[in-house]
Every structure is written in C-alpha cells, then in structure tokens.
Design an enzyme around this catalytic site. Structure first.
Site, mmCIF file in Angstrom:
data_model
loop_
_atom_site.group_PDB
_atom_site.id
_atom_site.type_symbol
_atom_site.label_atom_id
_atom_site.label_comp_id
_atom_site.label_asym_id
_atom_site.label_seq_id
_atom_site.Cartn_x
_atom_site.Cartn_y
_atom_site.Cartn_z
ATOM 1 N N SER A 119 0.797 -1.232 0.000
ATOM 2 C CA SER A 119 0.000 0.000 0.000
ATOM 3 C C SER A 119 0.828 1.280 0.000
ATOM 4 O O SER A 119 0.264 2.367 -0.139
ATOM 5 C CB SER A 119 -0.962 0.006 1.180
ATOM 6 O OG SER A 119 -2.085 -0.762 0.832
ATOM 7 N N TYR A 148 -3.437 -2.477 -10.498
ATOM 8 C CA TYR A 148 -3.352 -2.256 -9.046
ATOM 9 C C TYR A 148 -2.425 -3.297 -8.388
ATOM 10 O O TYR A 148 -1.562 -2.956 -7.575
ATOM 11 C CB TYR A 148 -4.757 -2.285 -8.428
ATOM 12 C CG TYR A 148 -4.740 -2.351 -6.920
ATOM 13 C CD1 TYR A 148 -4.442 -1.233 -6.156
ATOM 14 C CD2 TYR A 148 -5.001 -3.557 -6.254
ATOM 15 C CE1 TYR A 148 -4.398 -1.301 -4.768
ATOM 16 C CE2 TYR A 148 -4.964 -3.624 -4.868
ATOM 17 C CZ TYR A 148 -4.652 -2.505 -4.132
ATOM 18 O OH TYR A 148 -4.599 -2.577 -2.765
ATOM 19 N N LYS A 173 0.278 3.544 -2.896
ATOM 20 C CA LYS A 173 -0.933 4.356 -3.100
ATOM 21 C C LYS A 173 -0.660 5.868 -3.245
ATOM 22 O O LYS A 173 -1.242 6.503 -4.104
ATOM 23 C CB LYS A 173 -1.961 4.049 -2.002
ATOM 24 C CG LYS A 173 -2.539 2.627 -2.227
ATOM 25 C CD LYS A 173 -3.457 2.131 -1.147
ATOM 26 C CE LYS A 173 -4.111 0.834 -1.599
ATOM 27 N NZ LYS A 173 -4.015 -0.297 -0.740
#
Ligand code: GLU
Length: 523
Positions: A155, A283, A158
């Site tokens: 993450s 992603y 991000k």
C-alpha cells in the site's frame, strides 16, 4: 585585476594555503552527501583522479591547491557551497544520524507482531528484517540495518499512484472519481461513500480507481513501464524492482479487490471504457513494485521536497499535488490507526502490509522503515515505534511549531548555535527597541531572558543603554540578574549612566543595580 579570494577555500585552508583532500571528503560524508550522489559523482572521481595524477607526477597528493579547489567547486557550485558552509536542511547531520541510530537500536529489541499471511510470499520473509533510511530535501542520506534488501511496497504504492493520477487528470477531474474523506473502515472494506465512490485514494478502492485514471486506454505494458519510470524518477534513478511472485499471488487471492471492483462498476464509479480486469491487474502490479528503504527514503524526500527529487532536481510531481497527497496521507495513511497516528506522531505517512512505512516530514526529509512484523491493524510494529520515538526526540510533529510550546526536544532543521544566538540577538534587539510584546513572544518560545551574545551583552544592557524603561521593567519582573557584566566589564547601570538615562538609573538602583567598579570591589 586581482582575483577575489575564495572564502570557501580560505575557511578550510591551512597555513600553506592548501586544503586537505581527506578533510574535503570528510565534510561531504559528515554532511550526509554520498559519493554516489549523482550531483557529486564526477566531483569525487576528479578528486581521486587528481590524487593519482599528483602521485605519478611526484607532487603532493594529499592536499588541494586553490585552482583544483576552484575546478571541483564548479562541478556542483550550489551544493558545494552549501555543504562547506553547513547550509543544508539538517545542519548537524552527523549528530542527527547518531540519534536516529540510537532509536533504531532501541526499537530493534521489539519482536512483537506477526507477518502478513494473506499471500504466502509475505509469510516467507524473515520476520527479523529491519531497515531504516533517511534522505533530507538536500539529499543528505543515512541508512541503517537491512536498508539494501528489496521488499514489495504494497500500500505504500498508493500515494504515488494518487500523485500520478493527479498529474494526469488534475484535482477537479480526479476527485469526481474518488473522495478525500477517511472511511472509518478497514482499508479493504466493501464500502463506498454516499456518492458511490471510494472514500479516498489511500485505501484499496481509491487506489484501484486512481490506477484506472493513469494513462487509460494505453496498453497495459506501456502503463506499467510508465509507472516504473516514475518510481525511478522519484527515487533519483535508484533501482526499482518488481516481484512477480507477489504479483501472481495478489492476483490469485484477490476476491476482495475484485468484489470492490465490481461494486464500483455496479455504481458506475469508473471512467467509461475502463476494463475491470486490466484495472485490477494494474493495481496488483503497483503493490508488487519492489524497493529498498534507501530508494523509498529518496521517494519520500521527493514528496517532502514538493515533488522535486533532491538527488537529480527532477520535478516529478507538482507541489500542489504533493500537498494534496500529504494531506490524505495525514488523515488516511495508516489504516485504522490514522487518527491516532496523526495525533501522536503528526507526520504524513503511508503504511503497507509488507511492513513498510514511508514518512514525509514536509520541507525537511523523507524516511522509510521496513520491518515485516505487523500489529493487529496491519502497521509495522517497529515502524510505528520508530515514528513515535522520532517525535519524542525531535520537533517533527506538524504542530510542534506552536508558539509557547516548551520542551527540550531538538529541532534538527536548525543549527544549534544559530538558533541559540539568533534568538538571543532577536531578544536583545526587541529590548533595545522597547518592543515588550516581541520580548514576551520570544520568552514564550522558551528563550532565556538573561542570555547574552558573544560580547556577553544581555537584553538588560540593551534596554538600559537605549533608555527603554518598559523593556527594563519587564526584564526585572522576569527576575533576570541585575548586574551582569559584558565583555568589557560594564553593567546595565554603567550603560544607563553613560547615556544619562535618569529614569533607568533610578529603576536599576531600586533593584540593586551596581556600577562595574562597585561590583568589582564586591567580587
Ligand atoms: N495488496 C494488498 C491488497 O490489496 C495491499 C495491502 C496493503 O498493503 O494495504 O489487499
């Protein structure tokens, strides 16, 4: 016409008008500027080459002449001057690094937490790994522990994905697709906001959406190349890797992310023509990018520096986009610990389940910590510990600049001598102008009202010699010493008498003021 003397050279030169080669190297390394820094690689090469050349010519190899110094200086003039004159983001970098090393050693003893286990690859990592790197906005670097090991960013991708989408779409368009509000729910919760959009770009749904807005319509291979090249730009060209096993695993165990994708598609949240499979694969690829803490700290420093990579000067992101990104990292970057982290640490950060935390102290530095054991909220245990320790020693919390806040933590942005003397001089000036309001503010910031400058002149001397009764009374109310002696032995009463300030003389005398001769005789 005679040439201007080179003040930098003179500051480092010995009696024989030469500068030690090693001393010059040491100044760079103590400042945290590495010899592999792209800004000084050729400078270090030339230093070495000239040394070899001097040996072969039977000349003195260990010292630099003014002309060699000038040539070296021209390679990177601004950095050269800033390094030699100590004007970098963290002036006392060696001391700062030592303090960070102590934090690292303390935190290393913590073996709590568990590895992420939703994919086998993360469970196979050695749980004891621990790396920490720092890069200032001037490219001063410090690494400790496993700082050269690669790990997947998860993450921590991000913020970068968000910045890339912002660069391409602009704030107005991008935020038609994704919100800016903390979700109050877990990062992969099957939930959207009242408009049927992801709550923010720092949770899965938001990052999936931002990914859909990066080069939409381009072939997946080009989009991947593009993202990798941007990561590399942020990292000052350091190696950026990709963990294919993680990617394949992420793709295989992606029910929740697919569910989020379908949910968003059902709500017509995606831009038209978005291909859900490709969007999700993109992603997963972003999560599988691999870095070292060294590279990640440079990426964080690029964010700290308004999107400009400190090592290369490349403007990767616009400063206003970075500001947006840091705002969201502050409110949503640490999973369900984000609010508490903002309260206790007060620094924008992003966490990933691989055990990485990317921390951005705006206008100062970027830091990366990697330690794979996670707490129950999914944050690296040691990573969070490092952040807490950092703000317990340094004034890095966003609101540590609050007026009147007094504590003994240090501010590594300031040169300790500058800040000590700078405050005293400002206080003496305010006293000599009779500006009691400013004096009060400085005292509220922790300034010692009895402090003296290099001539041992105090604010009381200045107030007395300029005839400023209000300043004088304020200082006496604070209980400062009434008869401090300056470098020439003068007391405030001597100053007042010399200028014939009768009102000052009487106030000082009332408070036990003495002339230097009276004082001396009593000593
Ligand atoms: N690849 C993970 C997921 O999408 C990211 C987890 C994380 O680092 O927050 O579930």
């Amino acid at each position: 016409m005679s040439e201007q003397p080179n003040k930098l050279f003179q500051a480092y030169a010995d009696k024989e008008n030469r500068v030690s080669r090693q001393a010059l190297i040491d100044v760079f390394s103590e400042s945290g500027i590495r010899s592999d820094d792209p800004r000084v690689v050729s400078l270090f090469k030339l230093l070495k080459k000239n040394q070899t050349l001097a040996i072969s010519q039977g000349l003195e190899p260990d010292f630099i002449t003014p002309s060699e110094f000038g040539t070296l200086q021209e390679i990177s003039p601004t950095l050269f001057e800033n390094v030699l004159s100590g004007q970098l983001a963290i002036p006392q970098f060696a001391e700062f690094s030592q303090a960070v090393a102590k934090i690292f050693e303390k935190v290393e003893a913590n073996h709590e937490g568990h590895l992420a286990n939703y994919i086998p690859q993360l469970e196979r990592v050695s749980p004891d790994k621990f790396g920490l790197s720092i890069c200032s906005i001037d490219g001063q670097r410090f690494d400790i522990g496993d700082s050269e090991d690669f790990f997947c960013v998860q993450s921590c991708s991000k913020p970068i994905t968000y910045c890339l989408a912002l660069e391409e779409q602009g704030e107005a368009v991008l935020h038609r697709y994704v919100g800016t509000e903390p979700s109050g729910k877990t990062f992969n919760e099957l939930t959207l906001n009242a408009k049927g959009l992801p709550h923010n770009p720092m949770i899965n749904a938001g990052a999936i959406m931002c990914g859909a807005l990066i080069k939409p319509g381009a072939p997946p291979s080009d989009r991947f190349d593009y993202v990798m090249s941007k990561w590399k730009d942020c990292a000052g060209s350091m190696k950026i890797g990709f963990d294919n096993a993680v990617y394949l695993s992420e793709r295989q165990t992606a029910d929740r992310n697919f569910a989020l994708g379908y949910f968003m598609r059902e709500k017509k949240a995606f831009p038209k023509d978005a291909n859900l499979q490709e969007v999700l694969e993109f992603y997963f690829q972003c999560c599988s990018i691999e870095v070292t803490t060294q590279a990640m700290s440079i990426i964080a420093a690029t964010l700290a520096n308004g999107g400009n990579c400190p090592l290369t000067g490349a403007q990767v992101f616009r400063p206003d986009h970075v500001k947006n990104c840091l705002s969201l990292m502050s409110s949503c970057g640490m999973y369900d610990f984000s609010g508490e982290f903002a309260f206790r640490v007060g620094i924008p950060a992003k966490s990933g389940v691989s055990g990485a935390i990317m921390l951005v102290v705006p206008n100062v530095l970027g830091m990366a910590v990697w330690s794979p054991r996670l707490d129950e909220l999914g944050n690296s245990v040691r990573g969070v510990d490092v952040c807490l320790e950092l703000v317990s020693r340094f004034k890095f919390h966003t609101f540590d600049s609050m007026l009147g806040l007094r504590d003994d933590r240090s501010d590594p942005r300031r040169n300790i001598y500058d800040s000590r003397l700078g405050g005293t001089i400002a206080f003496c000036c305010a006293a000599s102008e009779g500006d009691v309001g400013e004096m009060r503010r400085l005292v509220a910031r922790g300034l010692d009202p009895g402090a003296c400058d290099y001539d041992r002149r105090t604010a009381l001397h200045l107030a007395a010699s300029e005839g400023k009764v209000a300043s004088l009374r304020y200082l006496l109310e604070l209980g400062v010493e009434v008869n401090p002696m300056d470098r020439w032995g003068n007391t405030p009463l001597d100053d007042a008498e010399r200028q014939n300030h009768l009102d000052i003389i009487s106030v000082l005398t009332e408070h036990g003021g003495k002339r230097h001769d009276e004082r001396r005789s009593r000593l």
